[in-house]
Scaffold this active site. Sequence first.
Site, PDB file in Angstrom:
ATOM      1  N   GLY A  34      -7.512  20.182   6.270  1.00 20.71           N
ATOM      2  CA  GLY A  34      -8.335  19.242   7.014  1.00 20.71           C
ATOM      3  C   GLY A  34      -9.805  19.347   6.648  1.00 20.71           C
ATOM      4  N   ASP A  35     -10.599  18.411   7.151  1.00 16.78           N
ATOM      5  CA  ASP A  35     -12.050  18.382   6.949  1.00 16.78           C
ATOM      6  C   ASP A  35     -12.431  18.178   5.484  1.00 16.78           C
ATOM      7  OD1 ASP A  35     -12.438  19.156   9.753  1.00 16.78           O
ATOM      8  OD2 ASP A  35     -11.783  21.135   9.110  1.00 16.78           O
ATOM      9  N   GLU A  36     -11.576  17.491   4.719  1.00 14.62           N
ATOM     10  CA  GLU A  36     -11.820  17.334   3.284  1.00 14.62           C
ATOM     11  C   GLU A  36     -12.772  16.184   2.956  1.00 14.62           C
ATOM     12  OE1 GLU A  36      -7.445  18.512   3.922  1.00 14.62           O
ATOM     13  OE2 GLU A  36      -8.775  16.931   4.644  1.00 14.62           O
ATOM     14  N   GLY A  37     -13.028  15.313   3.924  1.00 10.05           N
ATOM     15  CA  GLY A  37     -13.846  14.132   3.653  1.00 10.05           C
ATOM     16  C   GLY A  37     -13.019  12.866   3.560  1.00 10.05           C
ATOM     17  N   HIS A  63     -13.665  12.859  11.747  1.00  8.54           N
ATOM     18  CA  HIS A  63     -14.074  12.265  10.477  1.00  8.54           C
ATOM     19  C   HIS A  63     -15.520  11.790  10.590  1.00  8.54           C
ATOM     20  CE1 HIS A  63      -9.561  11.205   9.703  1.00  8.54           C
ATOM     21  NE2 HIS A  63      -9.821  12.496   9.621  1.00  8.54           N
ATOM     22  N   LYS A 160       6.467  14.244  24.807  1.00  7.17           N
ATOM     23  CA  LYS A 160       7.162  13.188  24.069  1.00  7.17           C
ATOM     24  C   LYS A 160       8.527  13.678  23.583  1.00  7.17           C
ATOM     25  CE  LYS A 160       6.483  10.204  20.004  1.00  7.17           C
ATOM     26  NZ  LYS A 160       5.516   9.809  18.948  1.00  7.17           N
ATOM     27  N   ARG A 163      11.105  14.004  26.202  1.00  4.50           N
ATOM     28  CA  ARG A 163      11.421  12.700  26.808  1.00  4.50           C
ATOM     29  C   ARG A 163      10.905  12.551  28.232  1.00  4.50           C
ATOM     30  NH1 ARG A 163      15.004  15.512  23.727  1.00  4.50           N
ATOM     31  NH2 ARG A 163      16.809  15.234  25.071  1.00  4.50           N
ATOM     32  N   GLY A 320     -16.939  21.995  16.890  1.00  2.00           N
ATOM     33  CA  GLY A 320     -18.222  22.672  16.713  1.00  2.00           C
ATOM     34  C   GLY A 320     -18.084  24.083  16.163  1.00  2.00           C
ATOM     35  N   GLY A 433     -22.162  13.910  -2.233  1.00  2.00           N
ATOM     36  CA  GLY A 433     -23.063  13.730  -1.101  1.00  2.00           C
ATOM     37  C   GLY A 433     -22.336  13.093   0.065  1.00  2.00           C
ATOM     38  N   LYS A 434     -23.076  12.808   1.133  1.00  2.00           N
ATOM     39  CA  LYS A 434     -22.467  12.339   2.379  1.00  2.00           C
ATOM     40  C   LYS A 434     -22.099  10.857   2.377  1.00  2.00           C
ATOM     41  CE  LYS A 434     -24.131  15.515   5.935  1.00  2.00           C
ATOM     42  NZ  LYS A 434     -24.824  15.582   7.246  1.00  2.00           N
TER      43      LYS A 434
END
EC number: 6.3.4.4
Length: 443
Positions: A34-37, A63, A160, A163, A320, A433-434
């Site tokens: 995760g957090d790969e962009g 994201h 879920k 049920r 955070g 870059g961002k």
Amino acid sequence: TTYTNPPSNPTQGLKRPRNETGNKVIVVLGAQWGDEGKGKVVDLLATESDLVCRCQGGNNAGHTVVVEGKEYDFHLLPSGIINPKSICVIGNGVVIHLPGLFEEAENNEKKGLHLFCFYLSTVFDFHQVVDGIQETQRQATEGKIIGTTKKGIGPTYASKASRTGLRVCDLLGDFKEFSTKFKNLVEQYQSMYSSLTVDTESQLKKLKEYGERLRPMVRDGVYYMYEALHGPPKKILVEGANAALLDIDFGTYPFVTSSNCTVGGACTGLGIPPLNIGEVYGVSKAYTTRVGIGAFPTEQLNVTGELLQTRGHEVGVTTGRKRRCGWLDLVILRYAHMINGFTAIALTKLDILDVLDEIKVGVAYKINGKRIPHFPADMELLHKVEVEYETFPGWKSDTSAARKWNNLPQKAQNYIRFVENHIGVPIKWVGVGKSRECMIQMF
């Protein structure tokens, strides 16, 4: 059965769809923890997309997208919502926390049109409380936690699967019946967690209000997606949340999320056939990060790890928490490719490596000095692996202004080509870059 007069054409008389083969969807998935962009890639592709869809997970995702100097943080809504011409679809595989949903929509100026599917499961406030209680219990009994976001995602998926959970169609139906089911669900959780207190009547009042706000945006997702696939040509984009190594079935269990965040989740979460899956883009950083606990073979608990964390501003959008950092691990990228069948890769945050004298890449795992041929399913074994590295000289120059492949230093190009050749998937984008302008498109 024997047919005495079988039809010469078995499909004769069947009404064919208007678009027989159907539109193909593009799927964007995380290839690490995760957090790969992924949001940047989705934002880039969404500028030309008619539909942008979320298929699984909940507001445990995070994201970040930067457009025209403004930073947007998304947790539940697709990143492509920034394009006002796109319709954003939240599929049946997603679980939604209604207060968080409306807050996020307001914070991001309600760009685009949102459509939600009838069969979405609902995250209630008490699911989030239970998530925290479970983590406290794990710490007390096992001395360790999963490291969840405490957004109630796991308990909701558990409801879920057992049920007993409630869905958007329940909320928008007979509210008296919904209220009874809600109270039963609360009682079920209170029988398991004695410290859990819920103001049922207050919650129901708020839920009724949220339901009415949501009602105009709800559609039957199966029929809606079928029409989108088989109607006039459309560009359809699917945004995966979380990542391959966090998949409930294929990730580093139990330190995973509660849904299928690999390519199969796009089919089950949106109700679309595998036939309609087109390009599958995997997103990976030029190094590796992970939030929370769990095995991380290439982690650098040293100055290098601190430098990556600081330069990369590696802090979780949702929690955070500081992200753990380490070298790029090609073992997990190959494993993710085996599951997802990536047609191309987006390699992000290359610029974070600009200041390093040398850069390492994990290419294999060893146990007792011998290479192992697969990614270990046993987490105890994964904790024990020794990583075999390839070492590259750093390019020691600023790549953040590069906008074309030829603008990159030769040593950076060599690093990228090695990664590409080792995993056997072409790299289509390189991020330096961002903003979306910082994504160099290779082909």
